[in-house]
Design a protein around this motif. Structure first.
Motif, PDB file in Angstrom:
ATOM      1  N   SER A   1      51.108  48.745  24.065  1.00 25.83           N
ATOM      2  CA  SER A   1      51.047  50.170  23.776  1.00 25.83           C
ATOM      3  C   SER A   1      52.357  50.849  24.115  1.00 25.83           C
ATOM      4  O   SER A   1      53.136  50.377  24.949  1.00 25.83           O
ATOM      5  N   ARG A   2      52.594  51.975  23.450  1.00 19.57           N
ATOM      6  CA  ARG A   2      53.809  52.727  23.721  1.00 19.57           C
ATOM      7  C   ARG A   2      53.827  53.234  25.156  1.00 19.57           C
ATOM      8  O   ARG A   2      54.876  53.277  25.793  1.00 19.57           O
ATOM      9  N   ARG A   3      52.682  53.630  25.643  1.00 17.72           N
ATOM     10  CA  ARG A   3      52.624  54.126  27.021  1.00 17.72           C
ATOM     11  C   ARG A   3      52.983  53.032  28.005  1.00 17.72           C
ATOM     12  O   ARG A   3      53.743  53.257  28.954  1.00 17.72           O
ATOM     13  N   ARG A   4      52.426  51.832  27.816  1.00 15.70           N
ATOM     14  CA  ARG A   4      52.726  50.717  28.696  1.00 15.70           C
ATOM     15  C   ARG A   4      54.207  50.363  28.638  1.00 15.70           C
ATOM     16  O   ARG A   4      54.846  50.085  29.654  1.00 15.70           O
ATOM     17  N   ARG A   5      54.748  50.396  27.437  1.00 13.86           N
ATOM     18  CA  ARG A   5      56.159  50.075  27.269  1.00 13.86           C
ATOM     19  C   ARG A   5      57.036  51.112  27.968  1.00 13.86           C
ATOM     20  O   ARG A   5      58.031  50.761  28.615  1.00 13.86           O
ATOM     21  N   ALA A   6      56.662  52.380  27.850  1.00 12.45           N
ATOM     22  CA  ALA A   6      57.438  53.436  28.503  1.00 12.45           C
ATOM     23  C   ALA A   6      57.380  53.294  30.025  1.00 12.45           C
ATOM     24  O   ALA A   6      58.391  53.455  30.720  1.00 12.45           O
ATOM     25  N   VAL A   7      56.191  52.981  30.548  1.00 10.65           N
ATOM     26  CA  VAL A   7      56.053  52.783  31.993  1.00 10.65           C
ATOM     27  C   VAL A   7      56.909  51.617  32.460  1.00 10.65           C
ATOM     28  O   VAL A   7      57.593  51.689  33.492  1.00 10.65           O
ATOM     29  N   ARG A   8      56.881  50.535  31.700  1.00 12.58           N
ATOM     30  CA  ARG A   8      57.667  49.347  32.056  1.00 12.58           C
ATOM     31  C   ARG A   8      59.164  49.659  32.084  1.00 12.58           C
ATOM     32  O   ARG A   8      59.875  49.339  33.038  1.00 12.58           O
ATOM     33  N   ILE A   9      59.643  50.310  31.036  1.00 12.63           N
ATOM     34  CA  ILE A   9      61.073  50.572  30.917  1.00 12.63           C
ATOM     35  C   ILE A   9      61.550  51.541  31.995  1.00 12.63           C
ATOM     36  O   ILE A   9      62.514  51.276  32.715  1.00 12.63           O
ATOM     37  N   LEU A  10      60.858  52.676  32.103  1.00 10.52           N
ATOM     38  CA  LEU A  10      61.278  53.688  33.071  1.00 10.52           C
ATOM     39  C   LEU A  10      61.103  53.201  34.507  1.00 10.52           C
ATOM     40  O   LEU A  10      61.986  53.391  35.352  1.00 10.52           O
ATOM     41  N   GLY A  11      59.965  52.571  34.779  1.00 18.16           N
ATOM     42  CA  GLY A  11      59.711  52.092  36.135  1.00 18.16           C
ATOM     43  C   GLY A  11      60.719  51.043  36.570  1.00 18.16           C
ATOM     44  O   GLY A  11      61.248  51.093  37.687  1.00 18.16           O
ATOM     45  N   THR A  12      60.992  50.089  35.690  1.00 25.68           N
ATOM     46  CA  THR A  12      61.941  49.033  36.030  1.00 25.68           C
ATOM     47  C   THR A  12      63.353  49.580  36.170  1.00 25.68           C
ATOM     48  O   THR A  12      64.077  49.234  37.111  1.00 25.68           O
ATOM     49  N   GLY A  13      63.748  50.440  35.237  1.00 29.46           N
ATOM     50  CA  GLY A  13      65.111  50.990  35.288  1.00 29.46           C
ATOM     51  C   GLY A  13      65.347  51.845  36.509  1.00 29.46           C
ATOM     52  O   GLY A  13      66.363  51.706  37.203  1.00 29.46           O
ATOM     53  N   VAL A  14      64.402  52.734  36.812  1.00 28.12           N
ATOM     54  CA  VAL A  14      64.553  53.598  37.989  1.00 28.12           C
ATOM     55  C   VAL A  14      64.489  52.773  39.269  1.00 28.12           C
ATOM     56  O   VAL A  14      65.275  52.980  40.208  1.00 28.12           O
TER      57      VAL A  14
ATOM     58  N   ALA B   1      64.249  48.905  49.787  1.00 28.10           N
ATOM     59  CA  ALA B   1      63.137  47.952  49.766  1.00 28.10           C
ATOM     60  C   ALA B   1      61.977  48.483  48.936  1.00 28.10           C
ATOM     61  O   ALA B   1      61.300  47.722  48.232  1.00 28.10           O
ATOM     62  N   ALA B   2      61.727  49.808  49.001  1.00 26.77           N
ATOM     63  CA  ALA B   2      60.658  50.401  48.200  1.00 26.77           C
ATOM     64  C   ALA B   2      60.955  50.280  46.712  1.00 26.77           C
ATOM     65  O   ALA B   2      60.055  50.017  45.905  1.00 26.77           O
ATOM     66  N   GLY B   3      62.227  50.462  46.323  1.00 26.55           N
ATOM     67  CA  GLY B   3      62.600  50.282  44.919  1.00 26.55           C
ATOM     68  C   GLY B   3      62.384  48.856  44.456  1.00 26.55           C
ATOM     69  O   GLY B   3      61.857  48.609  43.363  1.00 26.55           O
ATOM     70  N   TYR B   4      62.770  47.892  45.293  1.00 30.24           N
ATOM     71  CA  TYR B   4      62.559  46.480  44.962  1.00 30.24           C
ATOM     72  C   TYR B   4      61.074  46.150  44.883  1.00 30.24           C
ATOM     73  O   TYR B   4      60.619  45.437  43.971  1.00 30.24           O
ATOM     74  N   ALA B   5      60.297  46.683  45.828  1.00 34.72           N
ATOM     75  CA  ALA B   5      58.856  46.435  45.819  1.00 34.72           C
ATOM     76  C   ALA B   5      58.212  47.014  44.563  1.00 34.72           C
ATOM     77  O   ALA B   5      57.337  46.387  43.956  1.00 34.72           O
ATOM     78  N   ALA B   6      58.650  48.202  44.142  1.00 32.07           N
ATOM     79  CA  ALA B   6      58.079  48.826  42.944  1.00 32.07           C
ATOM     80  C   ALA B   6      58.343  47.977  41.709  1.00 32.07           C
ATOM     81  O   ALA B   6      57.461  47.800  40.859  1.00 32.07           O
ATOM     82  N   ILE B   7      59.554  47.440  41.595  1.00 29.28           N
ATOM     83  CA  ILE B   7      59.878  46.570  40.456  1.00 29.28           C
ATOM     84  C   ILE B   7      58.966  45.356  40.440  1.00 29.28           C
ATOM     85  O   ILE B   7      58.395  44.976  39.406  1.00 29.28           O
ATOM     86  N   THR B   8      58.834  44.696  41.596  1.00 31.12           N
ATOM     87  CA  THR B   8      58.036  43.475  41.679  1.00 31.12           C
ATOM     88  C   THR B   8      56.570  43.742  41.360  1.00 31.12           C
ATOM     89  O   THR B   8      55.939  43.006  40.593  1.00 31.12           O
ATOM     90  N   LEU B   9      56.008  44.803  41.935  1.00 31.26           N
ATOM     91  CA  LEU B   9      54.593  45.113  41.717  1.00 31.26           C
ATOM     92  C   LEU B   9      54.322  45.512  40.269  1.00 31.26           C
ATOM     93  O   LEU B   9      53.313  45.112  39.684  1.00 31.26           O
ATOM     94  N   LEU B  10      55.229  46.304  39.678  1.00 24.68           N
ATOM     95  CA  LEU B  10      55.049  46.711  38.290  1.00 24.68           C
ATOM     96  C   LEU B  10      55.098  45.507  37.357  1.00 24.68           C
ATOM     97  O   LEU B  10      54.265  45.351  36.449  1.00 24.68           O
ATOM     98  N   THR B  11      56.070  44.623  37.581  1.00 25.04           N
ATOM     99  CA  THR B  11      56.203  43.435  36.736  1.00 25.04           C
ATOM    100  C   THR B  11      54.984  42.545  36.860  1.00 25.04           C
ATOM    101  O   THR B  11      54.452  42.037  35.868  1.00 25.04           O
ATOM    102  N   ARG B  12      54.527  42.337  38.090  1.00 25.05           N
ATOM    103  CA  ARG B  12      53.363  41.488  38.320  1.00 25.05           C
ATOM    104  C   ARG B  12      52.101  42.111  37.730  1.00 25.05           C
ATOM    105  O   ARG B  12      51.282  41.428  37.107  1.00 25.05           O
ATOM    106  N   ARG B  13      51.923  43.409  37.920  1.00 29.09           N
ATOM    107  CA  ARG B  13      50.701  44.084  37.445  1.00 29.09           C
ATOM    108  C   ARG B  13      50.598  43.998  35.921  1.00 29.09           C
ATOM    109  O   ARG B  13      49.548  43.647  35.373  1.00 29.09           O
ATOM    110  N   LEU B  14      51.673  44.330  35.236  1.00 30.33           N
ATOM    111  CA  LEU B  14      51.634  44.295  33.777  1.00 30.33           C
ATOM    112  C   LEU B  14      51.522  42.865  33.264  1.00 30.33           C
ATOM    113  O   LEU B  14      50.867  42.605  32.254  1.00 30.33           O
TER     114      LEU B  14
END
Length: 336
Positions: free
Chosen positions: A93-106, A190-203
Motif C-alpha cells: 500500500s501507498r501508506r505502508r510505503r510512505a511509512v517505510r521510506i520516511l521512517g527509515t530515512g529519518v 540509539a533510539a534512531g537505530y532502534a526505530a529503523i530495526t523495529l520498523l524493518t522487522r515489523r513490516l
C-alpha cells in the motif's frame, strides 16, 4: 538479494547478510579516521557524503538491475519471477510505503547525526558504548511491546554477555570522560537505530518486506537532504594535501560500509528477530578494533581480546538460537 524482498530470504542467509553488514560497518570508522588525519573534513560533512555517495551507487545498481530484468523478461527466461516481483511491489500500500521510506530515512539521519555529535561531545569511547549498548536494550523492549517477540533465557544471557563485551572492549582503557550531553545524544542515536530495526522487522514480519535496494536508496535520499544544510555549515568540501587519497576513501565509505552494508542490513533485518539483529550488529566494534590493531598501529590489549571474545560468543549463540527457532517453526508448520 537484488530481486527479492527481505522476507523471501532464509534465516541462514539473512544472518549471513547481517554479519557481513556488521563487519563492513566496522571498517567505516577506520576510513573516517584516515580522512580526518589528512583533511579538515568534519563528521557531519562526512556523513552527508556517505549518504549521497551511497545513493548514487544504489541508483546505478537499480538502473542496471532494471535493464537486466527487462532483458530477461523479453527473452522469456524469468517472466514468472519478474511478474511475481512486480505483483509484490504493487501489492504494498501507498501508506505502508510512505511509512517505510520516511521512517527509515529519518531514523537513519538521526542515528548517524546524533552519533557523530555524541562522539564530539563526550568522546569516541563513551559515545560508542552508549549508542551500541543502548541499542539492544531499546530494540528488545520495543520488539516485546510492539511485536510480542521474546528473547527467552538464552537470548537474554546472550544480550547481557554482548553488552558486557562491548563495555570491556570500548572502555577497557579506563580513560573515558562521561559528559551528560554526549550521553543524551548517544541515547537519541540509539533510539534512531532502534526505530529503523523495529520498523524493518515489523513490516517484514507482516509480509510487507520491500526491495532492500530501493528501501536503502530512499533512506539515503532523505538522509542526504537532511544532512545537507548542516554539512554546508560545517564545510562540505574539505581542504587537504592528499585529494586523491581522500576521494578514494570517500568512495570506499560510500560503497562498502554504506551502499552494500545497509542494503544487506535491511534485507536481513526484515527476517531475523529484532533483538538478534541488534546483537549481531555489535560485530561493528569488533571489526573496528581488529582494524585498529592490525592496520592503524594501535596496541592489542587484554580488554580488546576479552571484549572481542565475549561479543563473538554472544553473536554465535544468538545465530544458532535463531536458526534453531526457524527450523522448529518450519516443522510445526509442516505438521499442521
Amino acid at each position: 538479494m537484488s530481486n527479492s524482498s527481505g522476507s523471501a530470504l532464509s534465516v541462514g542467509r539473512s544472518l549471513f547478510y547481517l554479519i557481513v553488514a556488521g563487519i563492513a560497518w566496522g571498517t567505516a570508522g577506520a576510513a573516517a579516521s584516515l580522512i580526518f588525519r589528512v583533511s579538515d573534513m568534519g563528521p557531519l560533512a562526512l556523513s552527508f557524503w556517505r549518504c549521497a555517495g551511497g545513493l548514487v551507487l544504489l541508483l546505478g545498481a537499480l538502473a542496471l538491475r532494471s535493464r537486466r530484468a527487462t532483458a530477461r523478461e523479453a527473452g522469456g527466461g524469468t517472466a514468472g519471477t519478474a511478474s511475481r516481483t512486480a505483483s509484490r511491489t504493487a501489492g504494498e500500500s501507498r501508506r505502508r510505503r510512505a511509512v517505510r521510506i520516511l521512517g527509515t530515512g529519518v531514523g537513519l539521519t538521526v542515528f548517524q547525526s546524533a552519533y557523530f555529535a555524541a562522539v564530539e561531545a563526550t568522546g569516541l569511547a563513551v559515545g560508542t558504548v552508549v549508542t551500541l549498548g543502548a541499542g539492544p536494550v531499546l530494540i528488545a523492549l520495543g520488539a516485546r511491546l510492539t511485536m510480542g517477540e521474546r528473547l527467552g533465557r538464552g537470548g537474554t544471557t546472550a544480550v547481557v554477555g554482548a553488552l558486557a563485551g562491548l563495555v570491556v572492549l570500548v572502555l577497557g582503557g579506563g580513560t573515558a570522560e562521561v559528559r551528560p550531553l554526549g550521553v543524551a545524544l548517544a541515547v537519541v542515536s540509539a533510539a534512531g537505530y532502534a526505530a529503523i530495526t523495529l520498523l524493518t522487522r515489523r513490516l517484514g514480519r507482516d509480509g510487507g518486506g520491500a526491495d532492500a535496494l530501493a528501501t536503502t536508496a530512499w533512506a539515503f535520499a532523505i538522509g542526504s537532504a537532511g544532512l545537507l544544510p548542516v554539512a554546508l555549515a560545517e564545510g562540505i568540501v574539505p581542504h587537504t594535501g592528499a585529494p586523491v587519497g581522500v576521494l578514494l576513501l570517500l568512495v570506499y565509505v560510500a560503497a562498502v560500509p554504506t551502499a552494500l552494508a545497509y542494503a544487506l542490513y535491511f534485507a536481513g533485518a526484515a527476517v531475523v528477530r529484532a533483538a538478534t539483529v541488534s546483537v549481531i550488529m555489535l560485530l561493528e566494534p569488533v571489526s573496528a578494533a581488529l582494524i585498529a590493531v592490525s592496520l592503524l598501529g594501535e596496541r592489542l590489549t587484554a580488554a580488546i581480546v576479552l571484549g572481542t571474545l565475549l561479543l563473538l560468543a554472544a553473536v554465535t549463540g544468538l545465530a544458532f538460537a535463531e536458526t534453531r527457532t526457524a527450523v522448529e517453526r518450519r516443522r510445526e508448520a509442516a505438521a499442521v
